[in-house]
Design a protein around this motif. Structure first.
Motif, PDB file in Angstrom:
ATOM      1  N   ARG A  36       0.535  -1.053  -0.214  1.00 33.61           N
ATOM      2  CA  ARG A  36       0.302  -0.074   0.392  1.00 33.61           C
ATOM      3  C   ARG A  36       0.439   1.366   0.071  1.00 33.61           C
ATOM      4  N   ASP A  55      -4.274  -1.331  -2.485  1.00 31.83           N
ATOM      5  CA  ASP A  55      -5.368  -1.794  -2.106  1.00 31.83           C
ATOM      6  C   ASP A  55      -5.871  -3.516  -1.545  1.00 31.83           C
ATOM      7  N   TYR A  56      -6.330  -4.163  -1.056  1.00 25.91           N
ATOM      8  CA  TYR A  56      -6.779  -5.331  -1.151  1.00 25.91           C
ATOM      9  C   TYR A  56      -8.417  -4.873  -1.538  1.00 25.91           C
ATOM     10  N   GLY A  57      -8.202  -3.464  -0.939  1.00 29.95           N
ATOM     11  CA  GLY A  57     -10.021  -2.973  -1.045  1.00 29.95           C
ATOM     12  C   GLY A  57      -9.941  -2.056  -2.910  1.00 29.95           C
ATOM     13  N   ASP A  58      -9.410  -2.005  -3.484  1.00 27.89           N
ATOM     14  CA  ASP A  58      -9.573  -2.044  -4.932  1.00 27.89           C
ATOM     15  C   ASP A  58      -9.306  -3.101  -6.004  1.00 27.89           C
ATOM     16  N   GLY A  77      -4.112 -10.003   4.764  1.00 24.50           N
ATOM     17  CA  GLY A  77      -4.623  -9.385   5.787  1.00 24.50           C
ATOM     18  C   GLY A  77      -4.555  -8.688   7.173  1.00 24.50           C
ATOM     19  N   GLU A  79      -6.846  -6.522   8.492  1.00 28.32           N
ATOM     20  CA  GLU A  79      -7.974  -5.604   9.278  1.00 28.32           C
ATOM     21  C   GLU A  79      -8.688  -7.146   9.343  1.00 28.32           C
ATOM     22  N   GLN A  82     -12.548  -7.612   7.994  1.00 25.39           N
ATOM     23  CA  GLN A  82     -12.757  -6.721   6.606  1.00 25.39           C
ATOM     24  C   GLN A  82     -12.173  -8.194   5.661  1.00 25.39           C
ATOM     25  N   ARG A  83     -11.722  -8.719   6.001  1.00 27.75           N
ATOM     26  CA  ARG A  83     -10.693  -9.759   4.833  1.00 27.75           C
ATOM     27  C   ARG A  83     -11.529 -10.448   4.350  1.00 27.75           C
ATOM     28  N   GLN A  86     -11.741  -8.367   0.791  1.00 26.68           N
ATOM     29  CA  GLN A  86     -10.771  -8.061   0.746  1.00 26.68           C
ATOM     30  C   GLN A  86      -9.701  -9.297  -0.132  1.00 26.68           C
ATOM     31  N   HIS A  87     -10.329 -10.180   0.068  1.00 23.39           N
ATOM     32  CA  HIS A  87     -10.005 -11.944   0.008  1.00 23.39           C
ATOM     33  C   HIS A  87     -10.216 -12.130  -1.332  1.00 23.39           C
ATOM     34  N   THR A  89     -11.379  -9.987  -2.569  1.00 19.69           N
ATOM     35  CA  THR A  89     -10.640  -9.003  -4.191  1.00 19.69           C
ATOM     36  C   THR A  89      -9.582 -10.076  -5.105  1.00 19.69           C
TER      37      THR A  89
END
Ligand SMILES: NC(=O)c1ccc[n+]([C@@H]2O[C@H](COP(=O)([O-])OP(=O)(O)OC[C@H]3O[C@@H](n4cnc5c(N)ncnc54)[C@H](OP(=O)(O)O)[C@@H]3O)[C@@H](O)[C@H]2O)c1
Length: 285
Positions: A36, A55-58, A77, A79, A82-83, A86-87, A89
């Motif tokens: 990041r 970022d895993y969120g993108d 991750g 966090e 939230q994973r 994210q994962h 993604t």
């Protein structure tokens, strides 16, 4: 040319994994560090490692970061909560870009592990199984560093306080897990595998004795009932949710859920896993 990428490359484990790839002779130009914040890996960029920002969120950024990557060390991750999204993604980006092999850092005995942490790892393992990508599940037990990070607190009280009883933890230093992860990533077979990874196991009493010895500190393990342990956490100011989370980790330890044989780790390392005394001496001796 085979390109190997490491996510979480600014983190403790990811950085060690990038080093392990370079130590094994993988050319720096064939290594991708997914981060990041590129400022944290300026040293790796200077060595010729490709630094890509995502970022895993993108999803678009993750897809761009994995373009041209053959082998991916997917460091879970940090966090929690939230994973799952994210994962997902990361796995979808790997499918879209044609990644051939993923090694994923999961948790010990992920399929039966009772800790809240295991939920997102089980979810990710399922995603990987369904992805059609060759997947290596690196089910890491605890890091020895989880304990050394608490050394100031242990020193202040002269005690390691827990509710783990005589439960044993097969903790190993992050460097062992990173080296093993890279070995699994670079291997051509088996195509997919599940490894339960940990070092020589120890009880919390043994940890207190060896840590005390290595650091010249008078340390003992004080075992509390689950109720007393949780009450202590609440009295120290933790909220109910966090106290329950920490207690769940103790109970999993007591039940032996973090105790796995060292066999898989040693097979990947091709050497004995680092024992507790050696690890502690290296980290805080
Ligand atoms: N086995 C164990 O005892 C144990 C203990 C703790 C954690 N873990 C798990 O193992 C992983 C690696 O451990 P570690 O010690 O290396 O953890 P760490 O030092 O906290 O590193 C976590 C890495 O994940 C990156 N990251 C977090 N959220 C991200 C996001 N949304 N998008 C992209 N990157 C993200 C961080 O990037 P930034 O540098 O930008 O924050 C960092 O590079 C942890 O993330 C966690 O899943 C295992």
């Amino acid at each position: 040319m085979t390109t190997s990428a490491v996510t979480g490359a600014t983190g403790h484990l990811g950085r060690l994994a990038v080093s392990a790839l370079l130590d094994r002779g993988v050319p720096a130009g064939d290594v991708v560090a997914v981060v990041r914040d590129p400022a944290k890996v300026a040293d790796l960029a200077a060595r010729g490692v490709q630094v890509r920002v995502a970022d895993y969120g993108d999803p678009a950024a993750v897809k761009a970061a994995l373009t041209g990557v053959d082998r991916l060390l997917f460091v879970s991750g940090s966090e929690a909560g939230q994973r799952e999204a994210q994962h997902r993604t990361v796995v979808e980006a790997a499918q879209a870009t044609g990644v051939r092999r993923i090694a994923y850092t999961s948790i010990a005995r992920a399929d039966t592990n009772s800790t809240p942490l295991a939920v997102e790892h089980r979810f990710t393992e399922e995603l990987l199984r369904a992805s059609g990508i060759d997947s290596v599940l690196l089910r890491n037990s605890w890091y020895v560093e989880n304990y050394t990070a608490q050394l100031p607190q242990y020193r202040a009280t002269g005690a390691i306080v827990g509710a783990a009883g005589e439960g044993r933890v097969a903790a190993a230093p992050r460097a062992d897990y990173a080296e093993a992860a890279v070995a699994a990533l670079l291997a051509d077979s088996p195509a997919s595998a599940t490894y339960e990874l940990g070092g020589p196991a120890f009880t919390m009493s043994e940890l207190a004795a060896v840590l005390g010895d290595v650091t010249g500190t008078d340390l003992a393990y004080r075992d509390l009932s689950p109720a007393d342990f949780e009450a202590g956490l609440l009295a120290a100011g933790l909220d109910q949710g966090t106290a329950g989370f920490v207690l769940a980790l103790e109970l999993a330890t007591a039940a032996g859920e973090l105790d796995v044989p060292a066999t898989d780790l040693e097979r990947l390392l091709g050497r004995p896993a680092t024992d507790l005394r050696t690890a502690l001496t290296t980290l805080v001796g």
